[in-house]
Every structure is written in C-alpha cells, then in structure tokens.
Design an enzyme around this catalytic site. Structure first.
Site, short mmCIF file in Angstrom:
data_model
loop_
_atom_site.label_atom_id
_atom_site.label_comp_id
_atom_site.label_asym_id
_atom_site.label_seq_id
_atom_site.Cartn_x
_atom_site.Cartn_y
_atom_site.Cartn_z
N LYS A 59 -2.97 16.77 40.35
CA LYS A 59 -1.93 16.07 39.59
C LYS A 59 -0.96 15.45 40.59
CE LYS A 59 -0.53 15.75 35.17
NZ LYS A 59 -1.30 15.73 33.92
N GLY B 126 7.38 16.22 18.78
CA GLY B 126 7.16 15.08 19.68
C GLY B 126 6.19 14.08 19.08
N GLY C 265 5.26 11.14 20.44
CA GLY C 265 4.99 10.17 21.50
C GLY C 265 3.58 9.64 21.40
N VAL D 14 0.68 10.84 22.19
CA VAL D 14 -0.31 11.73 21.57
C VAL D 14 0.15 12.18 20.18
CG1 VAL D 14 -1.62 13.86 21.80
CG2 VAL D 14 -1.00 12.58 23.85
P1 NAI Z 1 5.18 10.83 25.48
O1 NAI Z 1 6.24 10.79 26.51
O2 NAI Z 1 4.59 9.56 24.98
O3 NAI Z 1 5.71 11.62 24.19
C1 NAI Z 1 6.57 12.71 24.24
C2 NAI Z 1 7.44 12.60 22.99
O4 NAI Z 1 8.21 13.81 22.89
C3 NAI Z 1 8.42 11.45 23.02
O5 NAI Z 1 8.37 10.75 21.79
C4 NAI Z 1 9.77 12.13 23.23
O6 NAI Z 1 10.84 11.41 22.64
C5 NAI Z 1 9.54 13.44 22.53
N1 NAI Z 1 10.44 14.53 22.93
C6 NAI Z 1 10.99 14.76 24.14
N2 NAI Z 1 11.75 15.87 24.09
C7 NAI Z 1 11.66 16.34 22.83
C8 NAI Z 1 12.22 17.45 22.15
N3 NAI Z 1 13.01 18.32 22.77
N4 NAI Z 1 11.92 17.63 20.85
C9 NAI Z 1 11.10 16.77 20.21
N5 NAI Z 1 10.56 15.69 20.79
C10 NAI Z 1 10.84 15.48 22.09
O7 NAI Z 1 4.05 11.82 26.08
P2 NAI Z 1 2.56 11.99 25.59
O8 NAI Z 1 1.66 11.17 26.42
O9 NAI Z 1 2.48 11.90 24.11
O10 NAI Z 1 2.30 13.50 26.02
C11 NAI Z 1 2.87 14.58 25.30
C12 NAI Z 1 2.48 15.88 25.99
O11 NAI Z 1 1.06 16.00 26.01
C13 NAI Z 1 2.92 15.98 27.45
O12 NAI Z 1 3.23 17.33 27.73
C14 NAI Z 1 1.69 15.57 28.23
O13 NAI Z 1 1.64 16.13 29.52
C15 NAI Z 1 0.61 16.17 27.35
N6 NAI Z 1 -0.68 15.50 27.51
C16 NAI Z 1 -0.81 14.16 27.30
C17 NAI Z 1 -2.02 13.55 27.43
C18 NAI Z 1 -2.20 12.10 27.11
O14 NAI Z 1 -3.36 11.67 26.98
N7 NAI Z 1 -1.15 11.34 26.98
C19 NAI Z 1 -3.21 14.31 27.87
C20 NAI Z 1 -2.99 15.73 27.99
C21 NAI Z 1 -1.75 16.28 27.85
#
Ligand code: NAI
Length: 345
Positions: A78, A178, A180, A182
């Site tokens: 990573k 969250g 985001g 995913v």
């Molecule tokens: P992202 O950054 O697009 O989404 C994260 C979301 O969580 C955002 O909408 C943010 O506003 C929200 N957030 C932040 N703090 C918060 C809180 N305290 N309470 C509620 N919501 C909150 O990230 P993504 O890509 O969706 O990834 C999410 C998680 O999944 C991360 O931990 C990432 O490492 C993990 N992950 C993602 C993968 C991917 O394909 N994108 C693959 C494997 C794991």
C-alpha cells in the site's frame, strides 16, 4: 516505531520525498510471497509522519491477507501520500509519486484508494507501468468501487441467509456508514434488493440524495453504529469497531467495505461474544482489487470480473463452515486462513 503493528513483518518500506513538488510518500511492501505487492494509494491529511507510517503498514498487511484470500497471484502493499498542508500542484505531485513507484521496479503495483482518482492514476501511468484502475476504451477497468460494493453486497446476502436465517434482503434493516464511492453503490444494490436503509455521512448532500433515491432514513454520524438494525455496513474509515462502539452495536451482522474496521483483535472477540457475526473487511471488500488485478493482467471481460467478485459469497460460506469446526471467531479464523496462503503459489 513503538506501538506499530507487525512492522518487522514487512519486506520493504520506502519513504520517498520530492522537494520540488512537496511529495512525501510511504510505500509499504508487506509480502511478495504470492507475487508483486498490489494495493492502492491513499491521499490523506495525516497528523504526522508516524500516523502515516502506521496507516501504510496496517493497510499493506491487510492487502496481503486480502489478496491471498481472494486467490490472487499478488502480494500485499500500500502507498500513502501525506497531503501537503499548503497549495500544491496535483499533477506534479502524482508524477513524482509515479516515479517513486517506478523506483521499486515492479515490487509494488498501485491503484486508487481513499482520496485518489482515476485521473491521478493516469498521471502515475505516465511514469510507471506498475499502476492499474484506469478506464480503457472498449474494456473493463477504472474505478474499482462498484466492484468492491458488489462484493460487500453478496457478503451481506450470504451473512443474512446463513446467520440471520432470512432468505432474502426484503425488509432487512441495514445501516450504511459512509455514502462514498463504495457506500453509495452498496446502498443502491441493497435498495434494489428490498432492504430498508439507514444512512449516515458527514456530507449532508449525499444523505439527502439517499433519502430521495432510496427512501433511506437519515441517522446522525454519531449514532449510526448503534442503530437498531439487522446489519451494519461500515463504509467510511477504519477502527470504527473499538472498545467504545462495540458494546453499543445492535446489528447481528457487520459487513462493510472500510479497511481495518477492528481497532484491535480483542474487539473482534467481544463482538463475537455478543453474538454479532463480523465478516472480516479484507474478505468482503476484495472486489476492487479483483477488478484492478484483472485489468493489470488484461484478463477476461466485465462478466468474468463480476463472476470472480461474486465468489466472495462462497468464501463467506466457507469461513462460517471453518469456524463451526475450529470454534474460532471469524476474524481470527480468516486471519489464520489468509496467513496459511501467504506462500508462493
Ligand atoms: P470515499 O472517500 O469515497 O467515501 C468515504 C465516505 O465516508 C465519504 O462520503 C465521507 O464523507 C464519509 N465519511 C467520512 N467520515 C465519516 C463519518 N465519521 N461518518 C460517516 N461518514 C463518513 O471512500 P471509498 O472509496 O468509498 O472507501 C470507503 C472505505 O472502503 C475506505 O475505508 C476504503 O479504504 C475502503 N475500501 C475501498 C475500496 C474501493 O474500491 N474504493 C476497496 C476496498 C476498501
């Protein structure tokens, strides 16, 4: 390095800086036993360098376990980039990051993670071939998030069937923390399957959209983990399952995308003791790496990727079979299972 996880277990850690662009990056190669270390690049405002190192080491180790359980011919690694405090030139920064990746000569392959985009990876690609997650004309690839969400979705389906003893998701109450990249796709899949959604995000606009499109109920960010639901899907950041939150969890199944959800192994034991089935993050969230790994090898097409991601459902069932035999918690069993596969294939 006191207090850092298993740092001695990492094969190689590179701390690279570039004065001109302000780049500070840590590339952690945990294991190359199965093949080159593959894992995304996180772009984040860390409090200090030790926090960034800690994150890189934990995430790299998680990638080794994830890639092994997903039967990928890759090891785990990573990268993290410490977000510069002041103004910076994003293109130049990611170009410098690409050169840092190139310096490892293929021992580490990068892709998107929290804070990085397909656009960033296109810039990285101009400096190294060891990058994936870039859209291609007429072929699958690019943003891995929908595939990650699909893997989490089929895991929830399996957990609901095998642990909650319900045949479908119709009327099953799911809390998504969250919305985001995913979490949003996951919410969409769950909504289509008839689940009742409770959602929280620090971004109020995303919550409002989920209310409108999925009929979701909005929950305060401080209350989502303790929501009165059947399933909890953490899809924001890590360490959300900790000594403070675990006693409050009312869901009977926890399965989400966020990496490193358990703050400590003991928190997994406590969850298990409370009758909560925790499906380990690196088991259920492998859909994205499956996608970028196939893209990197230029193997198959979209349907083949989806079929491979759907195999996560079978691995959830296998994990539950294994714990029935071993008596282990799912977190400890998955760890032992993955570590047994951290050998040359
Ligand atoms: P992202 O950054 O697009 O989404 C994260 C979301 O969580 C955002 O909408 C943010 O506003 C929200 N957030 C932040 N703090 C918060 C809180 N305290 N309470 C509620 N919501 C909150 O990230 P993504 O890509 O969706 O990834 C999410 C998680 O999944 C991360 O931990 C990432 O490492 C993990 N992950 C993602 C993968 C991917 O394909 N994108 C693959 C494997 C794991």
């Amino acid at each position: 390095l006191f207090g850092l996880p298993d740092q001695a277990a990492h094969e190689r850690v590179l701390f690279a800086t570039d004065e001109q662009t302000g780049l500070k990056t840590i590339l952690a190669v945990h294991s190359t036993a199965r093949g080159p270390a593959f894992g995304g690049c996180r772009f984040w405002s860390y409090g200090n360098e030790l926090a960034a190192l800690n994150d890189a080491l934990r995430l790299a180790q998680g990638m080794s376990l994830k890639n092994a359980l997903a039967n990928l011919p890759f090891g785990g690694g990573k990268a993290v980039i410490l977000k510069p405090a002041g103004e910076f030139d994003r293109t130049a920064l990611f170009a410098a990051f690409g050169r840092a990746v190139a310096s490892l000569n293929g021992a580490y392959i990068t892709a998107e993670d929290v804070g990085t985009t397909t656009g960033d990876m296109r810039i990285v690609q101009q400096h190294t071939q060891f990058v994936s997650g870039i859209p291609r004309d007429g072929a699958f690839g690019g943003d891995p998030s929908p595939k990650t969400a699909w893997g989490v979705f089929v895991s929830i389906e399996a957990g609901v069937r095998l642990h909650l003893k319900r045949d479908t998701l119709e009327g099953v109450r799911v809390a998504v923390q969250g919305l985001g990249a995913v979490g949003w796709h996951l919410a969409e899949f769950l909504h289509k399957a008839g689940a009742k959604l409770l959602v929280a995000d620090v971004d109020a606009a995303k919550v409002a959209r989920a209310q409108e499109l999925f009929g979701a109920q909005a929950v305060h960010v401080n209350e989502i983990l303790a929501a009165d639901v059947d399933v909890l899907a953490p899809c924001a950041l890590g360490a959300v399952l900790n000594a403070g939150t675990v006693p409050q969890i009312r869901a009977k199944l926890v399965a989400g995308a966020a990496n490193n959800q358990l703050a400590t192994a003991a928190d997994g034991d406590t969850l298990h003791g409370r009758g909560v089935l925790y499906l380990p993050d690196y088991l259920v969230n492998a859909g994205g790496i499956v996608s970028v790994a196939r893209e990197f090898r230029n193997e198959g097409e979209e349907s083949a990727v989806m079929a491979e991601v759907s195999q996560i459902r079978d691995r959830v069932a296998e994990l539950l079979d294994r714990i029935r035999v071993s008596g282990n918690t799912p977190a400890r069993e998955a760890d032992a299972w993955a570590r047994s596969k951290l050998v040359a294939g």
